[in-house]
Motif scaffolding. Sequence first.
Motif, PDB file in Angstrom:
ATOM      1  N   GLU A   1       1.053  -0.879   0.158  1.00 34.27           N
ATOM      2  CA  GLU A   1      -0.255   0.116   0.067  1.00 34.27           C
ATOM      3  C   GLU A   1       0.762   1.142  -0.001  1.00 34.27           C
ATOM      4  O   GLU A   1       0.459   1.836   0.006  1.00 34.27           O
ATOM      5  N   LEU A   2       1.944   1.492   0.762  1.00 32.95           N
ATOM      6  CA  LEU A   2       2.840   1.830   0.944  1.00 32.95           C
ATOM      7  C   LEU A   2       3.282   2.730  -0.941  1.00 32.95           C
ATOM      8  O   LEU A   2       3.289   4.078  -1.256  1.00 32.95           O
ATOM      9  N   PHE A   3       3.234   2.162  -1.949  1.00 33.44           N
ATOM     10  CA  PHE A   3       3.203   2.162  -3.134  1.00 33.44           C
ATOM     11  C   PHE A   3       2.480   2.480  -4.446  1.00 33.44           C
ATOM     12  O   PHE A   3       2.423   2.819  -5.266  1.00 33.44           O
ATOM     13  N   GLU A   4       0.930   2.744  -3.295  1.00 33.84           N
ATOM     14  CA  GLU A   4      -0.721   3.401  -3.970  1.00 33.84           C
ATOM     15  C   GLU A   4      -0.042   4.464  -4.993  1.00 33.84           C
ATOM     16  O   GLU A   4      -0.544   4.948  -6.399  1.00 33.84           O
ATOM     17  N   PRO A   5       0.598   5.436  -4.357  1.00 33.19           N
ATOM     18  CA  PRO A   5       0.648   6.731  -5.127  1.00 33.19           C
ATOM     19  C   PRO A   5       1.221   7.260  -6.032  1.00 33.19           C
ATOM     20  O   PRO A   5       0.944   8.028  -6.311  1.00 33.19           O
ATOM     21  N   HIS A   6       2.502   5.790  -5.721  1.00 32.99           N
ATOM     22  CA  HIS A   6       3.330   6.007  -7.298  1.00 32.99           C
ATOM     23  C   HIS A   6       3.001   4.811  -8.361  1.00 32.99           C
ATOM     24  O   HIS A   6       3.064   4.349  -9.271  1.00 32.99           O
ATOM     25  N   ARG A   7       1.491   4.535  -8.767  1.00 33.12           N
ATOM     26  CA  ARG A   7       0.792   4.011  -9.287  1.00 33.12           C
ATOM     27  C   ARG A   7       1.219   4.243 -10.867  1.00 33.12           C
ATOM     28  O   ARG A   7       1.591   2.651 -12.071  1.00 33.12           O
ATOM     29  N   ALA A   8       0.982   5.233 -11.886  1.00 34.49           N
ATOM     30  CA  ALA A   8       1.104   4.907 -12.793  1.00 34.49           C
ATOM     31  C   ALA A   8       2.854   5.501 -13.131  1.00 34.49           C
ATOM     32  O   ALA A   8       3.295   4.111 -13.644  1.00 34.49           O
ATOM     33  N   ALA A   9       3.988   5.153 -12.019  1.00 30.62           N
ATOM     34  CA  ALA A   9       5.156   4.857 -12.215  1.00 30.62           C
ATOM     35  C   ALA A   9       5.475   3.760 -12.410  1.00 30.62           C
ATOM     36  O   ALA A   9       6.640   3.143 -13.049  1.00 30.62           O
ATOM     37  N   LEU A  10       4.759   3.349 -11.372  1.00 29.33           N
ATOM     38  CA  LEU A  10       5.002   1.644 -11.366  1.00 29.33           C
ATOM     39  C   LEU A  10       4.621   1.043 -12.522  1.00 29.33           C
ATOM     40  O   LEU A  10       5.114  -0.061 -12.900  1.00 29.33           O
ATOM     41  N   ILE A  11       3.442   1.214 -13.353  1.00 30.82           N
ATOM     42  CA  ILE A  11       2.899   0.750 -14.004  1.00 30.82           C
ATOM     43  C   ILE A  11       4.390   0.900 -15.655  1.00 30.82           C
ATOM     44  O   ILE A  11       4.327  -0.070 -16.076  1.00 30.82           O
ATOM     45  N   THR A  12       4.662   2.136 -15.933  1.00 33.15           N
ATOM     46  CA  THR A  12       5.459   2.575 -16.695  1.00 33.15           C
ATOM     47  C   THR A  12       7.337   1.310 -16.813  1.00 33.15           C
ATOM     48  O   THR A  12       7.712   0.985 -16.678  1.00 33.15           O
ATOM     49  N   THR A  13       7.382   1.182 -15.055  1.00 36.21           N
ATOM     50  CA  THR A  13       8.420   0.534 -14.276  1.00 36.21           C
ATOM     51  C   THR A  13       8.129  -0.922 -14.997  1.00 36.21           C
ATOM     52  O   THR A  13       9.635  -1.756 -15.610  1.00 36.21           O
ATOM     53  N   VAL A  14       7.038  -1.003 -14.347  1.00 38.19           N
ATOM     54  CA  VAL A  14       6.961  -2.633 -14.817  1.00 38.19           C
ATOM     55  C   VAL A  14       6.917  -2.703 -16.169  1.00 38.19           C
ATOM     56  O   VAL A  14       7.714  -4.003 -16.560  1.00 38.19           O
ATOM     57  N   VAL A  15       6.541  -2.357 -17.186  1.00 38.62           N
ATOM     58  CA  VAL A  15       6.312  -1.982 -18.992  1.00 38.62           C
ATOM     59  C   VAL A  15       7.983  -2.588 -19.207  1.00 38.62           C
ATOM     60  O   VAL A  15       8.536  -2.920 -19.904  1.00 38.62           O
ATOM     61  N   LEU A  16       8.630  -0.848 -18.115  1.00 43.58           N
ATOM     62  CA  LEU A  16      10.550  -1.071 -18.793  1.00 43.58           C
ATOM     63  C   LEU A  16      11.111  -2.495 -18.715  1.00 43.58           C
ATOM     64  O   LEU A  16      11.868  -2.941 -19.093  1.00 43.58           O
ATOM     65  N   VAL A  17      11.138  -2.900 -17.130  1.00 43.68           N
ATOM     66  CA  VAL A  17      11.403  -4.233 -17.156  1.00 43.68           C
ATOM     67  C   VAL A  17      10.839  -5.535 -17.482  1.00 43.68           C
ATOM     68  O   VAL A  17      11.762  -6.783 -18.320  1.00 43.68           O
ATOM     69  N   LEU A  18       9.879  -5.460 -18.246  1.00 47.53           N
ATOM     70  CA  LEU A  18       9.381  -6.993 -18.986  1.00 47.53           C
ATOM     71  C   LEU A  18      10.006  -6.498 -20.720  1.00 47.53           C
ATOM     72  O   LEU A  18      10.425  -7.700 -20.416  1.00 47.53           O
ATOM     73  N   VAL A  19      10.128  -5.399 -20.743  1.00 47.90           N
ATOM     74  CA  VAL A  19      10.938  -5.320 -21.931  1.00 47.90           C
ATOM     75  C   VAL A  19      12.567  -5.821 -22.380  1.00 47.90           C
ATOM     76  O   VAL A  19      12.883  -6.240 -22.786  1.00 47.90           O
ATOM     77  N   GLY A  20      12.859  -5.106 -21.132  1.00 52.35           N
ATOM     78  CA  GLY A  20      13.925  -5.334 -20.595  1.00 52.35           C
ATOM     79  C   GLY A  20      13.883  -6.185 -20.612  1.00 52.35           C
ATOM     80  O   GLY A  20      15.349  -6.965 -20.943  1.00 52.35           O
ATOM     81  N   ALA A  21      14.004  -7.544 -20.064  1.00 51.31           N
ATOM     82  CA  ALA A  21      13.728  -8.621 -20.026  1.00 51.31           C
ATOM     83  C   ALA A  21      13.638  -9.584 -20.896  1.00 51.31           C
ATOM     84  O   ALA A  21      14.827 -10.472 -21.081  1.00 51.31           O
ATOM     85  N   ALA A  22      12.853  -9.061 -21.612  1.00 50.94           N
ATOM     86  CA  ALA A  22      12.580  -9.660 -23.224  1.00 50.94           C
ATOM     87  C   ALA A  22      13.570  -9.585 -23.335  1.00 50.94           C
ATOM     88  O   ALA A  22      14.191 -10.504 -24.975  1.00 50.94           O
ATOM     89  N   LEU A  23      13.870  -8.198 -23.669  1.00 50.94           N
ATOM     90  CA  LEU A  23      15.444  -8.475 -24.237  1.00 50.94           C
ATOM     91  C   LEU A  23      16.358  -8.938 -23.958  1.00 50.94           C
ATOM     92  O   LEU A  23      17.394  -9.493 -25.078  1.00 50.94           O
ATOM     93  N   SER A  24      16.595  -9.113 -22.580  1.00 51.66           N
ATOM     94  CA  SER A  24      18.234  -9.439 -22.197  1.00 51.66           C
ATOM     95  C   SER A  24      17.866 -11.494 -23.095  1.00 51.66           C
ATOM     96  O   SER A  24      20.189 -11.260 -22.246  1.00 51.66           O
ATOM     97  N   VAL A  25      16.652 -11.896 -23.208  1.00 47.53           N
ATOM     98  CA  VAL A  25      18.003 -13.074 -23.653  1.00 47.53           C
ATOM     99  C   VAL A  25      17.593 -13.073 -25.166  1.00 47.53           C
ATOM    100  O   VAL A  25      18.179 -14.266 -25.809  1.00 47.53           O
ATOM    101  N   ILE A  26      17.168 -12.096 -25.777  1.00 44.73           N
ATOM    102  CA  ILE A  26      17.560 -12.765 -27.526  1.00 44.73           C
ATOM    103  C   ILE A  26      18.860 -12.393 -28.178  1.00 44.73           C
ATOM    104  O   ILE A  26      19.785 -13.281 -29.172  1.00 44.73           O
ATOM    105  N   PRO A  27      20.112 -11.682 -27.468  1.00 48.82           N
ATOM    106  CA  PRO A  27      21.847 -11.700 -27.650  1.00 48.82           C
ATOM    107  C   PRO A  27      21.733 -13.023 -27.659  1.00 48.82           C
ATOM    108  O   PRO A  27      22.678 -13.786 -28.667  1.00 48.82           O
ATOM    109  N   PRO A  28      21.978 -14.155 -26.452  1.00 43.80           N
ATOM    110  CA  PRO A  28      22.180 -15.558 -26.907  1.00 43.80           C
ATOM    111  C   PRO A  28      21.138 -16.265 -28.098  1.00 43.80           C
ATOM    112  O   PRO A  28      22.133 -17.432 -28.806  1.00 43.80           O
ATOM    113  N   LEU A  29      20.281 -16.071 -28.191  1.00 43.64           N
ATOM    114  CA  LEU A  29      19.758 -16.985 -29.373  1.00 43.64           C
ATOM    115  C   LEU A  29      20.684 -16.139 -30.760  1.00 43.64           C
ATOM    116  O   LEU A  29      20.543 -17.157 -31.446  1.00 43.64           O
ATOM    117  N   LEU A  30      20.547 -14.849 -31.090  1.00 44.36           N
ATOM    118  CA  LEU A  30      21.116 -13.704 -32.217  1.00 44.36           C
ATOM    119  C   LEU A  30      22.835 -15.225 -31.986  1.00 44.36           C
ATOM    120  O   LEU A  30      22.888 -14.886 -33.239  1.00 44.36           O
TER     121      LEU A  30
END
Length: 640
Positions: free
Chosen positions: A46-75
């Motif tokens: 609940e401490l993070f509730e006032p920062h919901r929009a920033a958290l959602i942006t962070t989650v999207v960045l984290v997911l994209v960054g994590a997905a990108l991290s496995v591309i180089p081994p496949l390449l």
Amino acid sequence: MGPPGARPGGGRGGPRARISSGDPEAQRAENAEAPKIPHLLRRIVELFEPHRAALITTVVLVLVGAALSVIPPLLTQRAFDDGLFPTDAAGQPTGPNLTALSWIVGAMIVVFVVSALLGVWQTWLTSTIGNKVMGALRVRLFTHLQSMELSFFTRTKTGVIQSRLQNDVGGVASVLTNTVSSVLGNTVTVLAAFVAMLLLNWQLTLIALVLMPFMVIAQRRVGQVRARVAAKTQESLSEMTAITQETLSVSGILLSKSFTRQRSEIDRYDDENRNQIQLQVRQQMTGQWFFAMVSIFMSSIPAIVYLVSGWLLGNGADITAGTIVAFTTVQARLLFPLMGLMRVALDLQTSSALFARIFEYLDLKPAISDRPEARAVPTGADAPGGSLLGRIEFDHVSFRYPDADDDGRPTLDDVSFTIEPGQFAAFVGPSGAGKTTISYLVPRLYEASAGSVRFAGVDVRELSQESLMSHIGIVSQETYLFHATIAENLRYAKPDATDAELEVAARAANIHETIASFPEGYATVVGERGYRLSGGEKQRIAIARVLLKDPAVLVLDEATSALDTISERVVQQALDDASRGRTTIAIAHRLSTVVGADVIFVIVAGRIVEQGTHAELISNGGVYASLYREQAERPQVPTN
């Protein structure tokens, strides 16, 4: 009678503390018991509730960054199989394909650049969110402590309170700033890596999974141990903060020097510092063997992969060199996020003890609080039947201090009196009779156990505390000045006061000429607790501060008892001037300071046994007459 343990710093260790058995280790173990806070995880989220929009942006960045991290081994697999060692339809090498290799390398560079940019953005977001949450938590705790009743601070060491604000809130900083991104990023990276490994070769993937259940179980046990050590570490930090606050203040240094106790204070601090070092080392080392074994296992997997790959190739399996290189690359990338997840899990278990300590204070309920329908003090046209501002009534009031020893006798016992607006009322009697307690009940610093206290004709429990206190000024024996200028100390009563208003108040308190004689005048820094000034100067500045507030009621709690004769005379004149035109309650030890009071109340053992003017009480020949005669006839120390 004052409250037991009424001096801050001499009380017990906190709201859950009990009387020590005398064994320091037993006391420390008792203090380190982590409080049980219901729904702790939900409250942290609940401490993070006032920062919901920033958290959602962070989650999207984290997911994209994590997905990108496995591309180089496949390449990497494609770089080996399609660029460096391509084969024709028959499986024969055709030589390097530089065009395909260039495209693959370019794609890898683009992925690296995008990942780096996203990482910077993500770091800024998580740092901003975490520090804002931590700052809000610290202010929330400070605000809540401001609402606590006086008795909380008389029984709790100031250093312990400071430790909750600084050490405990600071101790969860890394969890608040890094946990969300670390958990999401590492989880997605681990899952994506496992998917990539399965796509590359399912047999080799089984090798990396075989010991996972054992590591999770071991990590949980390590986390429980670290949580217990963390609680003890924070309690030790609290004790060190308390020792620092007590011994390095001006009063503490003066006391230790006057009793030549510096060595013992150094030893006390050194003992706790040694304990802190041991706890910090223990906290750091807890789980290191576990992580060492995990690291050895994960680092050994590539060698095992080569061995298993050789066995599979020998049995006719279709595994290319690119697959082996890509698989070991993915597995290497798996090590750090997997270790990160386990460390975060340990940090969460460790920080739960700190969060519990913080929420323990936040869950404290003030013993004295405003009622929902609390109103302001009635003044002027708001007052029914005319303004009674300045009138104080005690109606069969009894009082016992919280946590007082149950000796069967209350501090105040069925006390009743009325002080009319503008009257000068004095309370005298033996030490411990209950005089100061009356001065605590008028501004509602403590709550009457029975009966009622009325201010301006209204029960103080029906008034808002802020409104009540705004009409009361207090000058105590122990004047408190901040380490700031004289002007800043005066403006504590009225922040928007002009220089002219400061001078008027200072003249009324008979201190302006003294201030003007200082090289820096009102800009003179008084030092911690005003130690650069004499006792009389501090008291007169305190009087000027109260006059700047201009209260209807003035409470003087033995305001001159600690002064020498000359200083007392000067301060007493300032007090006499300050009391004109306002209701004044004087708690007096020296009876000579209250002979001109309109009414004098004599208190013995919590009861009013006499009341009247000085002349009336002397003629009655009772307790007051006896006390006055004793002080008047007290032999003076001869001077050489």
